[in-house]
Design an enzyme around this catalytic site. Structure first.
Site, PDB file in Angstrom:
ATOM      1  N   ASP A   1      -8.736   1.363  19.955  1.00 53.68           N
ATOM      2  CA  ASP A   1      -7.305   1.089  19.777  1.00 53.68           C
ATOM      3  C   ASP A   1      -7.184  -0.260  19.084  1.00 53.68           C
ATOM      4  O   ASP A   1      -7.740  -1.260  19.549  1.00 53.68           O
ATOM      5  CB  ASP A   1      -6.656   1.048  21.167  1.00 53.68           C
ATOM      6  CG  ASP A   1      -5.149   0.895  21.102  1.00 53.68           C
ATOM      7  OD1 ASP A   1      -4.627   0.205  20.194  1.00 53.68           O
ATOM      8  OD2 ASP A   1      -4.484   1.452  21.982  1.00 53.68           O
ATOM      9  N   ILE A   2      -6.446  -0.300  17.995  1.00 55.01           N
ATOM     10  CA  ILE A   2      -6.375  -1.536  17.214  1.00 55.01           C
ATOM     11  C   ILE A   2      -5.711  -2.664  18.010  1.00 55.01           C
ATOM     12  O   ILE A   2      -6.001  -3.837  17.774  1.00 55.01           O
ATOM     13  CB  ILE A   2      -5.697  -1.297  15.845  1.00 55.01           C
ATOM     14  CG1 ILE A   2      -6.027  -2.449  14.899  1.00 55.01           C
ATOM     15  CG2 ILE A   2      -4.201  -1.086  15.977  1.00 55.01           C
ATOM     16  CD1 ILE A   2      -6.069  -2.072  13.459  1.00 55.01           C
TER      17      ILE A   2
ATOM     18  N   ASN B   1       6.129   0.671   8.255  1.00 51.79           N
ATOM     19  CA  ASN B   1       6.962   1.317   7.239  1.00 51.79           C
ATOM     20  C   ASN B   1       7.822   0.235   6.600  1.00 51.79           C
ATOM     21  O   ASN B   1       7.889  -0.889   7.096  1.00 51.79           O
ATOM     22  CB  ASN B   1       7.766   2.486   7.805  1.00 51.79           C
ATOM     23  CG  ASN B   1       8.675   2.051   8.922  1.00 51.79           C
ATOM     24  OD1 ASN B   1       9.466   1.130   8.764  1.00 51.79           O
ATOM     25  ND2 ASN B   1       8.545   2.698  10.071  1.00 51.79           N
TER      26      ASN B   1
ATOM     27  N   GLY C   1       2.913   5.776  15.765  1.00 52.66           N
ATOM     28  CA  GLY C   1       1.498   5.524  15.480  1.00 52.66           C
ATOM     29  C   GLY C   1       1.091   4.080  15.755  1.00 52.66           C
ATOM     30  O   GLY C   1       1.452   3.497  16.782  1.00 52.66           O
ATOM     31  N   VAL C   2       0.342   3.514  14.837  1.00 54.43           N
ATOM     32  CA  VAL C   2      -0.160   2.139  14.963  1.00 54.43           C
ATOM     33  C   VAL C   2       1.013   1.169  15.138  1.00 54.43           C
ATOM     34  O   VAL C   2       0.971   0.254  15.970  1.00 54.43           O
ATOM     35  CB  VAL C   2      -0.958   1.752  13.699  1.00 54.43           C
ATOM     36  CG1 VAL C   2      -1.324   0.283  13.716  1.00 54.43           C
ATOM     37  CG2 VAL C   2      -2.213   2.602  13.572  1.00 54.43           C
ATOM     38  N   ASP C   3       2.042   1.375  14.346  1.00 58.95           N
ATOM     39  CA  ASP C   3       3.213   0.495  14.355  1.00 58.95           C
ATOM     40  C   ASP C   3       3.834   0.433  15.754  1.00 58.95           C
ATOM     41  O   ASP C   3       4.088  -0.657  16.294  1.00 58.95           O
ATOM     42  CB  ASP C   3       4.207   1.085  13.342  1.00 58.95           C
ATOM     43  CG  ASP C   3       5.196   0.080  12.800  1.00 58.95           C
ATOM     44  OD1 ASP C   3       5.035  -1.119  13.069  1.00 58.95           O
ATOM     45  OD2 ASP C   3       6.125   0.514  12.104  1.00 58.95           O
TER      46      ASP C   3
ATOM     47  N   GLY D   1      -2.087   8.928   9.128  1.00 56.49           N
ATOM     48  CA  GLY D   1      -1.432   9.522  10.294  1.00 56.49           C
ATOM     49  C   GLY D   1      -0.152  10.211   9.863  1.00 56.49           C
ATOM     50  O   GLY D   1      -0.175  11.210   9.148  1.00 56.49           O
TER      51      GLY D   1
END
Ligand code: ADP
Length: 173
Positions: free
Chosen positions: A10-11, A24, A32-34, A126
């Site tokens: 996990d980042i 975005n 997602g990541v954001d 993603g």
């Protein structure tokens, strides 16, 4: 020499100077990541993003560009937000160029900040629909070819969320 490393994970857990967000263009959060970065990093990141929108990016951050904010409560020091292109087979060349630009620009911002270690997710792979194998090829080519960070960065780490993404990156690498 900059080390390129691949990890599955996990980042938001990464102990690095810079974590790159697959943002975005609104910079106001997403999935997602954001979503994970804003949830775990807390409201300071969004506050910084709102300031950036007001001061520099009224129309949003353009695709392929990158900007830094605080990392809030994440273990990292900064988050670099970059906007990947949505995948399109019909407009492949231009968008692949923009995806490579995300990696180069993010490394450039990281170096300006004085970072030594940077963690990337698989940008655009993603919600934005980029096929993982091609996303991996573009990512690894962009990072190994980048001028920014050469001789300065100790490590560029790709953090792949699941086993399939990790294996794809490993195979392409
Ligand atoms: P994009 O909108 O640029 O496609 P996403 O965040 O939807 O970005 O997905 C990019 C990649 O990151 C996908 O492979 C997704 O599985 C992966 N991903 C999602 N959450 C995390 C996380 N917390 N850490 C690392 N990778 C993640």
């Amino acid at each position: 020499m900059t080390r390129i490393t691949l990890v599955q994970g996990d980042i938001t857990d990464q102990q690095v100077d810079v974590v790159v967000n697959a943002a975005n263009s609104s910079l106001l959060g997403g999935g997602g990541v954001d979503g994970a970065i804003h949830r775990r990093g807390g409201p300071e990141i969004l506050a910084d993003c709102r300031r950036l929108r007001a001061s520099h990016y009224g129309k949003g951050l353009p695709t392929g560009r990158a900007v830094a904010t605080t990392a809030g409560r994440l273990p990292a020091r900064w988050v670099v937000h970059t906007v990947g292109p949505v995948y399109s087979a019909a407009d492949y060349e231009g968008r692949a160029g923009l995806l490579a630009s995300c990696y180069r620009e993010s490394l450039g911002v990281a170096v300006e900040l004085g970072a030594r270690t940077v963690a990337f997710p698989a940008i655009s792979a993603g919600i934005f629909g980029w096929p993982m194998e091609d996303a991996a090829r573009i990512a690894l080519t962009a990072v190994t070819g980048a001028e920014a960070g050469r001789g300065v960065l100790e490590e560029v780490r790709f953090v792949l969320f699941d086993g399939a993404a990790y294996e794809t990156f490993e195979r392409i690498w």
